[in-house]
Each structure stands twice: as structure tokens, then as C-alpha cells.
Scaffold this active site. Sequence first.
Site, short mmCIF file in Angstrom:
data_model
loop_
_atom_site.label_atom_id
_atom_site.label_comp_id
_atom_site.label_asym_id
_atom_site.label_seq_id
_atom_site.Cartn_x
_atom_site.Cartn_y
_atom_site.Cartn_z
N GLU A 294 0.83 -1.20 0.00
CA GLU A 294 0.00 0.00 0.00
C GLU A 294 0.87 1.26 0.00
O GLU A 294 0.47 2.30 -0.51
CB GLU A 294 -0.91 -0.03 1.24
N HIS A 323 7.84 -26.58 0.35
CA HIS A 323 7.16 -27.65 -0.38
C HIS A 323 6.01 -27.09 -1.20
O HIS A 323 5.08 -27.82 -1.55
CB HIS A 323 6.67 -28.71 0.62
N LYS A 437 -13.04 2.34 -1.48
CA LYS A 437 -13.96 2.67 -0.38
C LYS A 437 -15.11 3.51 -0.93
O LYS A 437 -16.28 3.26 -0.64
CB LYS A 437 -13.23 3.47 0.71
O1 PA5 Z 1 -3.04 1.83 5.94
C1 PA5 Z 1 -4.14 2.33 5.79
O2 PA5 Z 1 -4.34 3.53 5.93
C2 PA5 Z 1 -5.36 1.48 5.48
O3 PA5 Z 1 -5.03 0.17 5.19
C3 PA5 Z 1 -6.31 1.49 6.66
O4 PA5 Z 1 -5.68 0.96 7.78
C4 PA5 Z 1 -7.58 0.69 6.36
O5 PA5 Z 1 -8.17 1.13 5.16
C5 PA5 Z 1 -8.57 0.86 7.50
O6 PA5 Z 1 -8.80 2.20 7.73
P1 PA5 Z 1 -9.40 2.74 9.08
O7 PA5 Z 1 -8.46 2.41 10.18
O8 PA5 Z 1 -9.54 4.20 8.86
O9 PA5 Z 1 -10.71 2.06 9.26
#
Ligand code: PA5
Length: 468
Positions: A294, A323, A437
Site C-alpha cells: 500500500e 514444499h 472505499k
Molecule cells: O493503511 C491504511 O491507511 C489502510 O489500510 C487502513 O488501515 C484501512 O483502510 C482501515 O482504515 P481505518 O483504520 O480508517 O478504518
Amino acid sequence: MKNEDLRIKIDYNNMLTSAVGENGIEEEKLLAMKGELFSALERVNSKRDKLRWRELYITERKNIERINETAAWVRESAEYFVVLGIGGSALGPAAVHQALRHQHYNELPREKRNGPKFYVEDNVDPERMAALLDIIDLDKTVFNVITKSGSTGETMSQLLIVTRLLLDRYGEEGLKDHIIATTDSSKGNLIGIAEKYNLRTFIVPDGVGGRFSELCPVGLVAAAVCGADIGKLLDGAEFMDGLCSNEDVLKNPALVSAALEVLAMEKGANISVLMPYADSLKYMADWYAQLWAESLGKKKTVDGKLVRVGQTPVKALGVTDQHSQVQLYTDGPFDKTITFIRVEKYRTEYAIPHAYDDIPNVAFLSGHTLNELISAECRATEHAVTVSGHMNKTIIVPEVNEFTVGELLMLFEMQTAFAGELLGIDAFDQPGVEEGKNATYALLGKKGYEDKLAELQKAGKKNERFII
Ligand code: PA5
């Protein structure tokens, strides 16, 4: 044990041409990057606003007492502790729990566990939600709902489901006995809900992105509930931050590791395998996968240049995946780097006994330990991958405990920040995730997302032709 004895080290010899031949990285190239690495370090140091996660080992110390008090309350009052969250709000708590607690924690009798049974619910699969509700006893459950933004659809849906159940059984007054909220101090909806129902609330500090949030209450509350020493987690992170601040850049583990991955990407290694040789670190690879994917998977540089960078993370487990995947790592294309995690001392030693001494091909194992076997297999796989010419490095962890887990978290976070800097991208945003989202909100009829819904409906019509 002294901090220095628990120091995590990286052996990167096998990333270089001297070890793996033409598909490796020439050491001169790494040495020539010295100036670039130094300015990356300076730039990272100057981005305090986006790197508040780097200071959590300082800022969260003041919260330790309150977190431990809350954890003691949960341990006393609950048989089940359920984290409701997703992405950065779930992977860290799961990884740290797996690393530090018994490998079959939930199956242990209560007197042998350090706390209630522990679940991380990071999906909205209706079957899984129903299954969870089948096995928990609501009267003895505390939910920790975690969402930094306070508005993520998946987490809010889970919260709606458990809130309804709790309201029906205990009324409004009862919510505070069953829900802990972890969220932003002002943004989103959870903070308002927490205030209205007087929930125990922990704050995700500003400048701490979801995937960088494990060392704030997002991860610390769950770790404390399961009896981990959260002060030591912070100590380990602090120690590693010291190592990753080294201005002698070729001795800075996160910086060198980031540089090697970036150089590998330039050679077409667009896959990053993380392969711990320890079940306790299996979920650490899941956590790393999100962090690396990410943060670095980006279309444009910060200056707007189209680059489409990023390595696809692959989670593997030694020896299990020897394996399953190692054939590909040795004989497959030169499109990946492999990072092994080798544990020097496991928390248990297990002897392989004698039983079939009349069968030499089995008997040779007897008299050794599983510890020797797993260590030998780790070294053997490093060797096999190296002689087949594939770049690999090994993170050496003296033993898995709170301190070294804190080190690992900080090491990977710093490596990610440095890699982002070297690639010229913003490692701290996630526009692709936000797009998904928003599309979900549109499909479920959220106000303000009408244009997005129209876009989806148009795209849906176009794609119908290809459904068979
Ligand atoms: O790293 C990030 O920002 C995302 O992966 C969030 O952790 C994820 O989308 C969840 O978001 P939130 O904590 O706002 O619910």
C-alpha cells in the site's frame, strides 16, 4: 539480556553479484548511492508530520498505564476479546499476538492463557460474522473497534451488528462494558459514538497512518490484553529507530535494505517475498505485505511523473512453503527478491527421539532437535536460492520477544519510508484504497456519492457483455 544482544541484523550478501552472479546487484552501485541515501535520510527526518509513527515509542509511554489498566479490566471481565477493524487496524494486532503468544492460544485452558480468547475480525464475510457470533458469549465479550478514519464501511458495519445485539440485551448503558473504541480524536463517526455512549476510548495520533499504527493503541491495547509487555515493544522500536538513524548510511539497516530493494526493482524484481522461518512470525509477513504494497504501489511520483512502481509482496512460511513455492524461487524467473527471517533461538527446544534406529534413512534425524532441523532448512533454502542466482537476504532475529518484535516493526516501517523516498513517491497515502472505499459507499447508497454510482452503473453495463 542487553539490548545489543537482541539486536536484529540483516545479512545482505546474497543480494550482490559476488554471491548470485549477473542477476544480483553490483556492490559498486550500492556504494555509488551513498549521497542519495544520505539525502533520503535527511528528507525522511524532515517529514515529522507524516512520520509521527516514528515517535510513538516516546509519545505512547504516557499511555502505557491506562492501556494496562484497561487490559486488566478486559482480562477480568471477558472470556472473548474481539478486534473489529481492517487493514492497518487489524493486521498489526494479529501479527503481534501471533508473535508473542502461544501458537494455539485460544485452545489453551483459561488458566494457561494470559487473557481472554482473541479474535481479529477483518472481513465482512457474512458466514464469518455468523460463525463468530456462534462461538462467543456476548455477556463475556469485549469488542475493540478500531478505525483511524472512524468511517470505514466494513468496520462500521461490524460495529452496527454488535451494537444492535448489545443494545437489545443491555440497553444504552451496557455498551461501555462491551466496546472499546480506538479512533481519531476528531475525524469520522466513531469518536462521536464513543462520546455519546461513554466508551473507553483510545486515540490514534495525527500523522500515524493505518499501516504505521501498530505501536499506538491500535496495537498496544490488544497486545496488553493478551499479557504482552508493551513497554518492551516500544523499547525495541526505539532501539531500532536509533540504528535506522545512522548517518553512516551503509551501516543503516533500513536504508541499505530499502536501497537494495529499489536497485532490485530497477532490475525487474517486482516481487518481494518475505519468508519467516517461524510460525510466530507468519502474520508478521501479512502485516508487512500491506505495509509494502500500500505504501509503495504508486502511479506517480510526488512531482506528478508517471512511474507505476511497487513490488508485489508475497507471504511465505519456512519450512512449509519450501514444499510449495521454493521450486519457483529457485528455477523460476528473476522477478523477485526473497527476504528470509531466521530465528536464532526458539522459545522451545524439541528433541527428535529415537524410534526407528533400524532404518538409517529415518534414524539420521534422531538425536537432533526440531530447532536444528528448521535452522538447517533455512540455511539450506538460502543456499539453494543463492546458487540458482536469485537475490535474497536474511533478517536474523536473536529470538522472538516483545523487544525484537518492536525492532522488526520499526525496521520494516523505516525501510518502507526510505524506499518511498528513493522512489520519489508518497509512501503515506493510498488513493487506490480510497477509490475502492468510495465505490462501495456509492453502491450502498451513501449520500454524496451519486456521481460515483452513475459511473459504476455505466461501467457495469459495458462489462455485461463479457459475463458468460
Ligand atoms: O493503511 C491504511 O491507511 C489502510 O489500510 C487502513 O488501515 C484501512 O483502510 C482501515 O482504515 P481505518 O483504520 O480508517 O478504518
